[in-house]
Design an enzyme around this catalytic site. Structure first.
Site, short mmCIF file in Angstrom:
data_model
loop_
_atom_site.label_atom_id
_atom_site.label_comp_id
_atom_site.label_asym_id
_atom_site.label_seq_id
_atom_site.Cartn_x
_atom_site.Cartn_y
_atom_site.Cartn_z
N HIS A 168 0.84 -1.21 0.00
CA HIS A 168 0.00 0.00 0.00
C HIS A 168 0.86 1.24 0.00
O HIS A 168 1.79 1.36 0.79
CB HIS A 168 -0.93 0.04 1.21
CG HIS A 168 -1.77 1.27 1.25
ND1 HIS A 168 -2.93 1.38 0.51
CD2 HIS A 168 -1.61 2.46 1.87
CE1 HIS A 168 -3.45 2.58 0.69
NE2 HIS A 168 -2.66 3.26 1.51
N ASP A 202 -15.21 3.93 7.15
CA ASP A 202 -14.08 4.79 6.80
C ASP A 202 -14.44 5.70 5.64
O ASP A 202 -14.10 6.88 5.62
CB ASP A 202 -12.84 3.96 6.44
CG ASP A 202 -11.77 4.85 5.82
OD1 ASP A 202 -11.23 5.70 6.55
OD2 ASP A 202 -11.50 4.73 4.61
N ARG A 262 -13.96 14.07 7.04
CA ARG A 262 -12.63 14.59 7.39
C ARG A 262 -12.11 15.53 6.31
O ARG A 262 -11.50 16.56 6.59
CB ARG A 262 -11.65 13.43 7.59
CG ARG A 262 -11.88 12.67 8.90
CD ARG A 262 -11.08 11.38 8.93
NE ARG A 262 -9.66 11.61 8.77
CZ ARG A 262 -8.81 10.76 8.19
NH1 ARG A 262 -9.25 9.60 7.72
NH2 ARG A 262 -7.54 11.05 8.09
N SER A 307 -7.57 4.70 9.22
CA SER A 307 -8.29 4.72 7.95
C SER A 307 -7.65 3.76 6.95
O SER A 307 -8.32 2.91 6.35
CB SER A 307 -8.29 6.16 7.41
OG SER A 307 -8.65 6.20 6.05
N LYS A 364 -8.98 -0.54 5.83
CA LYS A 364 -9.19 -1.05 4.47
C LYS A 364 -8.23 -2.17 4.13
O LYS A 364 -8.59 -3.16 3.48
CB LYS A 364 -9.04 0.10 3.46
CG LYS A 364 -10.23 1.06 3.50
CD LYS A 364 -10.02 2.29 2.65
CE LYS A 364 -8.97 3.19 3.24
NZ LYS A 364 -9.10 4.61 2.95
N1 URA Z 1 -5.50 7.59 2.76
C1 URA Z 1 -6.52 7.01 3.41
O1 URA Z 1 -7.04 5.99 2.96
N2 URA Z 1 -6.95 7.54 4.56
C2 URA Z 1 -6.40 8.65 5.08
O2 URA Z 1 -6.83 9.08 6.13
C3 URA Z 1 -5.34 9.27 4.39
C4 URA Z 1 -4.92 8.70 3.23
#
Ligand code: URA
Ligand code: CA
Length: 411
Positions: A81, A160, A167, A182, A186
């Site tokens: 990621h 999220d 956010r 966050s 995922k």
């Molecule tokens: N990428 C995400 O998936 N979440 C965040 O809070 C910041 C970057």
């Protein structure tokens, strides 16, 4: 439980319990907690931070709000990621590199929005490439080829998704525990056994300093390990584009060039990340993994693996024969100098505005637009050197953007 009491407790710097965090996340997801209440709590979190315990609870609450992939029938699966960069096409090269080394990858990727491109958009620059593939078919591809990259389902961590939109509009993205929970909610939902994180810092990234990038990476590693995953990370700097090309088809082409032997920072970062993935995937040390990674690039088996992946997902392999695009405008330097600063996120924003990313979710994108750059920080630029090749919709657009691109360079 009462959301006002939870907000009050957090605002006084007291640690929230698992039950309180679950109540907030569940309540916000199903509409019992209002936007303004969630915003107040998020702002308190941004200002006061979260303990590790609170961060684990928040991650789990968001993880459990949706579907959790079960990839257990595939054996050991590795995922990578990135927190998002400019000219960052590492995934398209890394996935076939790992598969060529015998490490299986079923990668869920996203689309670009705003100033960073998305892997899914870049892959669609291979005409016909299918990204909306069922989980059963994706698993078949992994069994046959060792890898596939598909579009992330909207069922992963829906809490999220909803919180991220809030956010984004309340200036509460910028918080290490909120970002860590966050991303990890995922990642944990996507079913891999090992995860390697690429955390960026600098002008074109969420984290402005290397120190913050390392803190974020270490926190995500802790969250992953607590959930039973093997974890590793790389931090790298986004004060300049990672590769040379920005734009979907241009970046896909640069991944092909990398796998054909092109040197540079994009290759170095990709090799580092891939070595960590292979080390975890095969349970071997980093140096042995590194050797394997370089070998599959040198002997072109990774390039062949990419071609196989593109073909199996219905994509055209025409790009393997050459770029087939001509620049609309070539910009040359009118002076001598040394490149001291690049406005990296502005380069990404401008390419996005030319049509490479969606400005709204409903926009269609132009795979061909973008720019090629030719210099890295610290490099000398001579009068008459090519600064940029602009690949625009037409000459008018290229001219409209040329001055703006030049202004992204200090030299
Ligand atoms: N990428 C995400 O998936 N979440 C965040 O809070 C910041 C970057
Ligand atoms: Ca598994």
């Amino acid at each position: 439980m009462d959301i006002k009491e939870i907000i009050d407790k957090k605002s006084k710097g007291k640690e929230l319990t698992k039950e309180e965090i679950d109540y907030f996340v569940d309540g916000y997801t199903n509409g019992l907690v209002a936007d303004y209440q969630a915003s107040a709590l998020l702002m308190a979190i941004k200002i006061l931070g979260m303990t590790e315990k609170e961060t684990f609870y928040l991650t789990n609450a968001m993880l459990n709000s949706g579907e959790i992939m079960d990839l257990s029938d595939l054996g050991f699966i590795v995922d990578k990621h990135s927190t998002g960069g400019i000219s960052d096409t590492t995934s398209i090269a890394l996935v076939p590199i790992c598969a060529a080394c015998g490490v299986k990858m079923l990668k869920l990727s996203g689309r670009g929005l705003g100033f960073t491109g998305g892997t899914i958009d870049k892959l669609e620059a291979f005409d016909g490439f299918k990204v909306d593939i069922s989980m059963d078919d994706a698993k078949k591809l992994v069994k046959e080829n060792g890898c596939c990259i598909i579009s992330a389902s909207s069922d992963l961590a829906p809490a999220d998704k909803k919180l991220y939109v809030l956010r984004d509009t309340t200036s509460t993205v910028d918080s290490i525990p909120l970002i860590a929970s966050s991303i990890m909610s995922k990642k944990l939902a996507s079913g891999a056994d090992a995860i390697v994180l690429d955390v960026k810092y600098g002008k074109g990234a969420f984290m402005k300093t290397k120190k913050d990038a390392i803190s974020l990476a270490k926190l995500m590693v802790k969250i992953g390990e607590k959930a039973g995953k093997k974890m590793d990370y790389v931090v790298d700097d986004m004060n300049e584009p990672l590769g040379y090309n920005i734009g979907n088809r241009l970046e896909s082409y640069e991944a092909i060039e990398l796998l054909s032997g092109k040197k540079g920072k994009l290759r170095d970062v990709t090799i580092d990340l891939a070595s960590k993935c292979v080390s975890l995937g095969l349970d071997i040390d980093y140096d042995s993994a590194y050797k394997k990674v370089v070998e599959v690039i040198d002997n072109k088996t990774a390039l062949e693996k990419l071609k196989q992946m593109i073909k199996s997902q219905g994509g055209s392999t025409k790009l393997f024969k050459g770029l087939h695009l001509k620049p609309t405008l070539i910009i040359k330097s009118d002076k001598d100098g040394v490149l001291t600063k690049i406005d990296c996120s502005m380069l990404g924003t401008l390419v996005g505005q030319m049509g490479a990313t969606r400005q709204k979710i409903t926009d269609t994108i132009d795979y061909n637009v973008g720019i090629k750059t030719f210099h890295k920080l610290g490099q000398e630029i001579k009068k008459g050197d090519v600064l940029f090749e602009i690949y625009a919709k037409d000459k008018t657009q290229a001219k409209e953007f040329s001055e703006k691109f030049i202004n992204c360079y200090n030299y």
